[in-house]
Design a protein around this motif. Structure first.
Motif, short mmCIF file in Angstrom:
data_model
loop_
_atom_site.label_atom_id
_atom_site.label_comp_id
_atom_site.label_asym_id
_atom_site.label_seq_id
_atom_site.Cartn_x
_atom_site.Cartn_y
_atom_site.Cartn_z
N TRP A 1 0.85 -1.19 0.00
CA TRP A 1 0.00 0.00 0.00
C TRP A 1 0.89 1.24 0.00
O TRP A 1 1.52 1.56 1.00
N LEU A 2 0.94 1.92 -1.14
CA LEU A 2 1.75 3.13 -1.29
C LEU A 2 0.91 4.26 -1.88
O LEU A 2 1.42 5.11 -2.60
N GLU A 3 -0.36 4.27 -1.55
CA GLU A 3 -1.24 5.33 -2.05
C GLU A 3 -0.75 6.70 -1.56
O GLU A 3 -0.35 6.86 -0.41
N ARG A 4 -0.77 7.66 -2.46
CA ARG A 4 -0.39 9.05 -2.17
C ARG A 4 1.06 9.18 -1.70
O ARG A 4 1.44 10.21 -1.13
N SER A 5 1.87 8.17 -1.91
CA SER A 5 3.27 8.23 -1.49
C SER A 5 4.10 9.00 -2.51
O SER A 5 3.74 9.11 -3.69
N ASP A 6 5.20 9.56 -2.04
CA ASP A 6 6.10 10.33 -2.89
C ASP A 6 7.29 9.46 -3.26
O ASP A 6 8.17 9.20 -2.44
N LEU A 7 7.31 8.97 -4.49
CA LEU A 7 8.39 8.13 -5.01
C LEU A 7 9.13 8.84 -6.13
O LEU A 7 9.63 8.22 -7.07
N THR A 8 9.22 10.14 -6.02
CA THR A 8 9.91 10.93 -7.04
C THR A 8 11.34 10.43 -7.23
O THR A 8 12.11 10.32 -6.27
N GLY A 9 11.68 10.11 -8.46
CA GLY A 9 13.05 9.70 -8.78
C GLY A 9 13.46 8.37 -8.17
O GLY A 9 14.65 8.04 -8.19
N ALA A 10 12.54 7.59 -7.63
CA ALA A 10 12.90 6.32 -7.00
C ALA A 10 13.31 5.30 -8.04
O ALA A 10 12.82 5.30 -9.18
N ASP A 11 14.25 4.43 -7.67
CA ASP A 11 14.71 3.36 -8.56
C ASP A 11 13.89 2.11 -8.24
O ASP A 11 14.08 1.48 -7.19
N LEU A 12 12.97 1.76 -9.14
CA LEU A 12 12.09 0.60 -8.96
C LEU A 12 12.28 -0.41 -10.09
O LEU A 12 11.37 -1.18 -10.40
N ARG A 13 13.46 -0.41 -10.67
CA ARG A 13 13.71 -1.34 -11.77
C ARG A 13 13.63 -2.79 -11.29
O ARG A 13 14.14 -3.13 -10.21
N GLN A 14 12.95 -3.61 -12.07
CA GLN A 14 12.78 -5.05 -11.80
C GLN A 14 12.06 -5.31 -10.47
O GLN A 14 12.12 -6.40 -9.93
N ALA A 15 11.39 -4.30 -9.95
CA ALA A 15 10.66 -4.49 -8.69
C ALA A 15 9.36 -5.23 -8.97
O ALA A 15 8.73 -5.05 -10.01
N ARG A 16 8.95 -6.04 -8.01
CA ARG A 16 7.66 -6.74 -8.10
C ARG A 16 6.61 -5.87 -7.41
O ARG A 16 6.58 -5.74 -6.19
N LEU A 17 5.78 -5.25 -8.23
CA LEU A 17 4.73 -4.37 -7.74
C LEU A 17 3.35 -4.86 -8.15
O LEU A 17 2.40 -4.09 -8.24
N ASP A 18 3.23 -6.17 -8.40
CA ASP A 18 1.94 -6.71 -8.79
C ASP A 18 0.94 -6.55 -7.64
O ASP A 18 1.27 -6.72 -6.47
N HIS A 19 -0.28 -6.16 -8.02
CA HIS A 19 -1.38 -5.92 -7.06
C HIS A 19 -1.06 -4.79 -6.07
O HIS A 19 -1.71 -4.68 -5.03
N ALA A 20 -0.07 -3.96 -6.36
CA ALA A 20 0.29 -2.86 -5.46
C ALA A 20 -0.74 -1.74 -5.57
O ALA A 20 -1.39 -1.55 -6.59
N HIS A 21 -0.89 -1.01 -4.48
CA HIS A 21 -1.83 0.11 -4.41
C HIS A 21 -1.02 1.41 -4.49
O HIS A 21 -0.42 1.84 -3.52
N LEU A 22 -1.02 2.01 -5.69
CA LEU A 22 -0.23 3.21 -5.94
C LEU A 22 -1.10 4.36 -6.43
O LEU A 22 -0.61 5.28 -7.09
N ALA A 23 -2.37 4.34 -6.09
CA ALA A 23 -3.29 5.39 -6.53
C ALA A 23 -2.84 6.74 -5.97
O ALA A 23 -2.58 6.87 -4.77
N GLY A 24 -2.73 7.72 -6.84
CA GLY A 24 -2.35 9.06 -6.42
C GLY A 24 -0.89 9.20 -6.04
O GLY A 24 -0.49 10.25 -5.51
N ALA A 25 -0.07 8.18 -6.28
CA ALA A 25 1.35 8.25 -5.91
C ALA A 25 2.11 9.14 -6.89
O ALA A 25 1.75 9.27 -8.06
N ASN A 26 3.17 9.77 -6.39
CA ASN A 26 4.04 10.59 -7.23
C ASN A 26 5.21 9.73 -7.69
O ASN A 26 6.12 9.44 -6.93
#
Length: 318
Positions: A234-259
């Motif tokens: 659950w990362l809704e409304r989280s600030d992930l500006t410039g984050a390195d998420l390469r090859q990350a497993r984000l299946d079924h993740a909650h990223l609504a409204g995330a930056n």
């Protein structure tokens, strides 16, 4: 040193109790059922009847006195229960303070096992004590930032994102078990209305596993989360500006409204993830898995890579 204030308070309390007892035993019954005077009995001719009336009046006064005493006894029992509860509360607060202090000391231990024990102790305190929850969130966040820094942008800092993803890097639970424990604790604590923002910007969380963690509203600006397992997070409304998420497993993740502006998402698994209203301006989604991914209302621009115009239209990206 004698506590004069405590002595005066005890003396005043004793005087108040004596005054209440005096009123209950003497004054109140007398006011409710005063003794019958000669004038009151003037119309009663029989002496025996006058005695019976006086005895009845006295019995009423005694009954009133008994009722008042019973009420006072009830008040004393209630007051004792309240005093006992307050004493238990004070004792519990003292125990929590002792546990908190000991756990903080454990976090500074050079032994990783002791640090992990302190982290789990803080997690338990946060679940049992609402007043200590926000300080513990801040403390665990500071622990992660101190022990797993990723000073992207600093003059002597690492390249961000790195040229390649280090696929030989051990998993976080092996490489830094205390960081895994701290992030797990942060992600397991139930959300509250007045919860403070967890600041985890510029931290090294490569190859961490946080399945289903609740980290909504957190800050991960320029954090390194490459090859991490974030399924169902659950990362809704989280600030992930410039984050390195390469090859990350984000299946079924909650990223609504995330930056996710300028985030690196190459090869990330976003299957059935919710990125509705997410900010994807400048993000790189080249090679990302977007099967059944919700992108309705997400924002993109000319610098967003991996999404051609037709796909943006189909997915409802603005």
């Amino acid at each position: 040193m004698v506590d004069r204030r405590g002595i005066w308070l005890a003396a005043l309390t004793a005087c108040a109790l004596l005054a209440i007892l005096f009123c209950g035993v003497i004054v109140i019954p007398h006011l409710l059922y005063p003794p019958l005077s000669a004038a009151d009995l003037r119309g009663v001719a029989s002496a025996q009847m006058r005695i019976q009336l006086q005895q009845a009046q006295s019995q009423l006064a005694n009954n009133a006195r008994s009722a008042v005493l019973q009420d006072l006894a009830g008040l004393v029992i209630v007051a004792g229960a309240v005093a006992t509860w307050w004493q238990v509360h004070i004792s519990r607060e003292g125990q929590i303070t002792d546990r908190f202090t000991k756990a903080v000391d454990q976090l500074g231990s050079p032994n990783a096992d002791v640090r992990i024990g302190g982290i789990y102790a803080l997690e338990r305190i946060a679940k049992n004590s609402a007043a200590d929850r926000n300080p513990i969130l801040f403390l665990l966040g500071a622990f992660v930032r101190t022990h797993a820094p990723w000073p992207a942008g600093a003059p002597d800092g690492p390249q961000h994102p790195t040229a390649t993803v280090d696929e030989d890097l051990p998993w976080m639970r092996v490489r830094a078990a205390d960081i895994q424990a701290a992030m797990g604790a942060l992600g397991r604590l139930p959300p509250t209305r007045d919860e403070q923002v967890i600041s985890l910007s510029r931290v090294d969380l490569r190859s961490i596993a946080l399945r289903g963690a609740r980290l909504s509203g957190s800050r991960f600006r320029y954090a390194n989360l490459a090859r991490s397992v974030l399924s169902g997070v659950w990362l809704e409304r989280s600030d992930l500006t410039g984050a390195d998420l390469r090859q990350a497993r984000l299946d079924h993740a909650h990223l609504a409204g995330a930056n996710l502006s300028r985030a690196s998402l190459q090869g990330a698994n976003l299957r059935q993830a919710d990125l509705s209203r997410a900010d994807l301006r400048g993000a790189d989604l080249s090679g990302a898995i977007l099967d059944a991914t919700i992108l309705t209302g997400a924002q993109a621009d000319k610098n967003t890579l991996g999404l051609d115009a037709e796909k943006r239209r189909q997915l409802g990206i603005i």
